[in-house]
Design a protein around this motif. Structure first.
Motif, PDB file in Angstrom:
ATOM      1  N   MET A  46     147.579 120.136  61.894  1.00 29.25           N
ATOM      2  CA  MET A  46     148.942 120.483  62.288  1.00 29.25           C
ATOM      3  C   MET A  46     149.431 121.616  61.399  1.00 29.25           C
ATOM      4  O   MET A  46     149.434 121.511  60.178  1.00 29.25           O
ATOM      5  N   VAL A  47     149.852 122.693  62.029  1.00 26.42           N
ATOM      6  CA  VAL A  47     150.346 123.865  61.311  1.00 26.42           C
ATOM      7  C   VAL A  47     151.860 123.742  61.147  1.00 26.42           C
ATOM      8  O   VAL A  47     152.560 123.297  62.059  1.00 26.42           O
ATOM      9  N   GLY A  48     152.358 124.114  59.961  1.00 24.92           N
ATOM     10  CA  GLY A  48     153.799 124.146  59.753  1.00 24.92           C
ATOM     11  C   GLY A  48     154.423 122.814  59.416  1.00 24.92           C
ATOM     12  O   GLY A  48     155.587 122.573  59.730  1.00 24.92           O
ATOM     13  N   VAL A  49     153.661 121.921  58.770  1.00 27.39           N
ATOM     14  CA  VAL A  49     154.216 120.637  58.355  1.00 27.39           C
ATOM     15  C   VAL A  49     154.048 120.497  56.850  1.00 27.39           C
ATOM     16  O   VAL A  49     153.160 121.109  56.238  1.00 27.39           O
ATOM     17  N   ASP A  50     154.907 119.708  56.249  1.00 30.21           N
ATOM     18  CA  ASP A  50     154.779 119.409  54.830  1.00 30.21           C
ATOM     19  C   ASP A  50     153.814 118.237  54.644  1.00 30.21           C
ATOM     20  O   ASP A  50     153.756 117.324  55.471  1.00 30.21           O
ATOM     21  N   GLY A  51     153.072 118.251  53.554  1.00 35.65           N
ATOM     22  CA  GLY A  51     152.177 117.132  53.271  1.00 35.65           C
ATOM     23  C   GLY A  51     150.867 117.246  54.029  1.00 35.65           C
ATOM     24  O   GLY A  51     150.361 118.332  54.300  1.00 35.65           O
ATOM     25  N   GLU A  52     150.315 116.090  54.376  1.00 36.72           N
ATOM     26  CA  GLU A  52     148.999 116.011  55.010  1.00 36.72           C
ATOM     27  C   GLU A  52     148.999 116.740  56.348  1.00 36.72           C
ATOM     28  O   GLU A  52     149.798 116.437  57.240  1.00 36.72           O
ATOM     29  N   ALA A  53     148.072 117.692  56.484  1.00 38.61           N
ATOM     30  CA  ALA A  53     148.018 118.480  57.718  1.00 38.61           C
ATOM     31  C   ALA A  53     147.125 117.857  58.777  1.00 38.61           C
ATOM     32  O   ALA A  53     147.284 118.137  59.964  1.00 38.61           O
ATOM     33  N   VAL A  54     146.165 117.022  58.360  1.00 33.70           N
ATOM     34  CA  VAL A  54     145.244 116.432  59.320  1.00 33.70           C
ATOM     35  C   VAL A  54     145.924 115.246  59.999  1.00 33.70           C
ATOM     36  O   VAL A  54     146.348 114.294  59.343  1.00 33.70           O
TER      37      VAL A  54
END
Length: 625
Positions: free
Chosen positions: A389-397
Motif C-alpha cells: 500500500m502506497v501512501g500509508v503510515d506504518g506497515e505497507a504490506v
C-alpha cells in the motif's frame, strides 16, 4: 470460456537407470547450463554494472530451436547493454561466431506499439549452426545508469527445475556503507567483508532435473531462488514509489474539468467515485505493460487523459487524479496479477507487477484495467494476495481481502431435446456474478471479435460436440454485478444413442467452467500432486442439464447421486427422470477463507476433484421402445 494454453511446459521423458539408481522424478533435461557466471558491482547511488557469462547446450533440435535465438531484455532509458562475445561451440571444439554487427535492438515482445511505451527493448543474438549437444556461449555487460528507484538496487533470480544447472556462481560487491538484504531458497550463500567492501556470493548446482507436472503457483513461490535489495523494508519501497507517482497525480484545469463533467448531477460521493471509475475503465484503453518491465514511473495524469490509453500505473494515476479533483482520497496498491502468493523478504519487484487503487473512504479496492468489472469487484486472481500500500503510515504490506461467500457465482442451464434421427437441439444460458461476471463479459467480447456463429462452433468443439449454434447476449461493455449469455445450438445426429450407446445430457454452449473447476483448483489436472498448493476461492457453481428423448425411450438406469461435504465446501449431483426428460443438477458451494488450498484443505480438494471428475463422466443408456 475459450480454451487457452497458459504456461504449458513440454512433458519430459523419464530416464532409465544409468550407472546408479536415479530419483523416480528425474528426467532428461532439454537444456543443460554448463556455466552461469554473474558478477555485479553496485555503487552507493544504486547504479550498477552486471556482467554475465553463460554456456548452455540443447539436448535436441527442438531445444536448439528454442534457445538458438537468445534475447536479452533491457531498458535503454535506464541501461546500456553490450554483447561482449557470442558463438556456437561445436562438439569437435570448432567455434562458429555470432556476427555481432547483425545484432539489432528491437522492441520486446508484448510491449505495445504505441508512442509512450517504447522503453522495454531487447537484443537478440542468433546462434549459427546450433545442434543438439553443441554449446551456446554468450557474454554481455549491462550498465544501469538510472535505477528504477533513485538510489536503490534490487535483483532476483530463480532456477527452473526442468533445466540442468552444472555450475552457477553469482557475486555482488557493494560498499559496506550500502547494506544489502538477501534471502535465499535452495541456494548456497556466503558473505565476506574486507576494506569497506562486502562480497555477497551464491552458488547453485542441480543436475537432476524434475518434471513438475505444470505447477499452478508462481516460480517465485516454489523454485530455488534468491533476492537482493537495498530497501530496508516495503514501507521504504512504497515511499520511493510515492515520490515518483505523486507528482503525476496533479489536478490540472483539464483534469478538474473532466472530473466535473463525469460527475455532473451526482451529489453522492460514492456515486461520484463510481462514475469516475466507470469512465476511466471504459474510456482509457488498457495497454498491458507489467510494472517494472519498462520502469515504475507513471506518466502524468493529463498525458494519459490526452492519449486515451495507459498501463496499470497510468490508469491509477488518472483515476486518482480525477478522484482528487472531487476531494476523494485514493492510494495506489502494488500487487501480483499472476499466480504469485508471496512477497520476497527483501523488497523487490519480483512478485509485484500490477497497480490498482484503494479508496479508504469506502474501504474499497478498484482495478480499472479490466474494463468491465463492477465498481469494487476485482478479478479472481487479485483476491487474498499480499500487496504493498502506497501512501500509508506504518506497515505497507497488506493483504487484499479474500472473496466473500456468495460473491462469485456461475450457473448454467441447458435444455435440449432429441429428434428421431438423433439430432439434438437446445438452449444454454450461462449467468455469472462478481468476478465470474468479469470473465463472462470478457468471453462475450471474444465472441464479438470471433463472430457469434464461428465462436459457437469453436466452443462446441472445445466441449467435445459437433454442430452449429449462435450466441446472444446484451452489450458486455457495462459494469453490472451480473451478466448472462444465451447460446442456441443444434448438434449433429447421434443415432447410436437411440441404438443403446451410453450418453450424458449435452453441455450445449456452456461457457466458463464446470462445477468444481477453478474454485477448488484445476479440474483437468488429475496428476497434480495433492502436495502442490493451488489457488482456491469462495463461491458457488451450478450446472443444470436436461435432455428430452423421443417417445417410448426411457433410461435403463440413472447414475448414482453424489454428495461430498467438508467444512469448507459441498458438492452435490442429483439425477432425475420425468417422462421423457432426463435431468442432472450439479452444484458446488465453497466458503474457503484463504487464497491458497494447502495442507489438509488441498488434500480434501484434490480428493473431491477426483470424485467430481468421475461424476462428470457419468452416462445414461436408453431402453428401446
Amino acid at each position: 470460456m475459450p480454451i487457452r494454453a497458459t504456461r504449458v511446459l513440454a512433458a519430459l521423458l523419464l530416464l532409465c537407470l544409468v550407472a546408479a539408481v536415479r530419483p523416480a522424478w528425474a528426467v532428461q533435461p532439454s537444456i543443460v547450463v554448463h556455466k552461469l557466471i554473474i558478477d555485479m558491482t553496485v555503487r552507493p547511488d544504486g547504479t550498477s554494472t552486471i556482467t554475465e557469462y553463460r554456456e548452455q547446450s540443447p539436448s535436441s533440435m527442438a531445444a536448439a530451436a528454442q534457445i538458438g535465438q537468445y534475447a536479452i531484455g533491457f531498458n535503454p532509458s535506464l541501461q546500456r547493454l553490450d554483447i561482449l562475445e557470442a558463438y556456437t561451440q561445436k562438439r569437435d571444439g570448432t567455434r562458429v561466431p555470432v556476427d555481432l554487427s547483425q545484432v539489432r535492438t528491437q522492441q520486446a515482445p508484448g510491449v505495445p506499439n504505441v508512442p509512450i511505451f517504447r522503453d522495454m527493448q531487447q537484443k537478440i543474438a542468433v546462434f549459427p549452426d546450433l545442434a543438439a549437444g553443441d554449446r551456446e556461449v554468450i557474454g554481455y555487460r549491462e550498465e544501469t545508469d538510472k535505477p528504477l528507484f533513485p538510489g536503490q538496487f534490487f535483483w532476483n533470480i530463480n532456477f527452473n527445475r526442468a533445466v540442468a544447472w552444472e555450475e552457477v556462481a553469482i557475486t555482488i560487491v557493494a560498499p559496506a556503507s550500502y547494506p544489502l538484504q538477501v534471502e535465499n531458497f535452495g541456494v548456497d550463500f556466503a558473505r565476506t567483508e574486507q576494506d569497506g567492501m562486502v562480497r555477497y556470493a551464491w552458488r547453485y548446482r542441480a543436475t537432476d532435473v524434475v518434471a513438475e507436472d505444470l505447477a499452478v503457483v508462481s516460480a517465485w513461490d516454489r523454485l530455488p531462488r534468491m533476492y537482493v535489495s537495498s530497501f530496508p523494508d516495503y514501507a521504504a519501497m512504497a515511499a520511493a514509489y510515492a515520490r515518483l507517482a505523486d507528482p503525476k497525480v496533479a489536478v490540472t484545469p483539464r483534469i478538474q474539468a473532466r472530473a466535473d463533467e463525469i460527475t455532473a448531477g451526482i451529489a453522492d460521493r460514492r456515486g461520484q467515485a463510481r462514475a469516475i471509475y466507470e469512465w476511466v475503465s471504459a474510456r482509457i484503453r488498457y495497454v498491458a505493460l507489467y510494472l517494472g518491465a519498462g520502469g515504475v514511473e507513471p506518466h502524468e495524469a493529463e498525458s494519459v487523459l490526452a492519449n486515451g490509453y495507459g498501463d496499470c500505473k497510468d490508469h491509477t494515476v488518472l483515476f486518482e487524479a480525477l478522484l482528487k479533483a472531487k476531494g476523494i482520497e485514493a492510494r495506489t496498491v502494488l500487487v501480483n496479477l499472476d499466480n504469485a502468493y508471496t512477497l520476497s523478504g527483501p523488497p523487490t519487484m519480483a512478485q509485484l507487477n500490477h497497480a490498482i487503487s484503494y479508496l479508504p473512504e469506502f474501504d474499497l479496492f478498484a482495478d480499472t484495467t479490466s474494463g468491465v468489472a463492477a465498481f469494487g469487484t476485482l478479478p479472481f486472481q487479485e483476491y487474498g494476495k499480499p500487496a504493498v500500500m502506497v501512501g500509508v503510515d506504518g506497515e505497507a504490506v497488506r493483504r487484499l481481502p479474500v472473496l466473500a461467500p456468495g460473491a462469485a457465482t456461475i450457473s448454467t442451464r441447458t435444455e435440449a431435446h432429441m429428434q428421431l434421427d438423433g439430432a439434438i437441439m437446445g438452449t444454454t444460458v450461462t449467468e455469472a456474478t462478481g468476478p465470474a461476471a468479469i470473465a463472462l463479459r470478457l468471453t462475450a467480447r471474444w465472441v464479438q471479435t470471433a463472430g457469434h456463429e464461428p465462436a459457437a462452433r469453436r466452443q462446441l468443439v472445445a466441449l467435445g460436440q459437433q454442430g452449429t449454434g449462435v450466441f446472444v447476449f446484451p452489450p458486455p461493455d457495462s459494469f453490472g454485478q451480473s451478466f448472462f449469455v444465451t447460446g442456441q445450438f443444434k448438434l449433429d445426429p447421434q443415432p447410436e444413442i437411440l441404438d443403446g450407446d451410453s450418453f450424458a445430457p449435452p453441455l450445449g454452449l456452456q461457457l466458463l467452467v464446470r462445477p468444481g473447476d477453478y474454485l477448488l483448483g484445476p479440474l483437468n489436472r488429475p496428476t497434480l500432486p495433492e502436495t502442490e498448493a493451488t489457488p482456491c476461492y469462495s463461491g458457488r457453481q451450478s450446472e443444470d442439464l436436461s435432455l428430452e428423448v423421443p417417445e417410448g425411450r426411457v433410461p435403463q438406469r440413472l447414475p448414482k447421486d453424489r454428495r461430498i461435504e467438508t467444512p469448507f465446501f459441498t458438492y452435490t449431483a442429483r439425477w432425475t427422470a420425468e417422462g421423457q426428460v432426463v435431468r442432472v443438477r450439479r452444484e458446488l458451494v465453497t466458503t474457503i477463507d484463504q487464497p491458497l488450498c494447502t495442507g489438509e484443505l488441498r488434500r480434501e480438494a484434490a480428493a473431491a476433484l477426483a470424485d467430481i471428475r468421475r461424476d462428470l463422466r457419468a452416462k445414461v443408456v436408453l431402453a428401446g421402445p
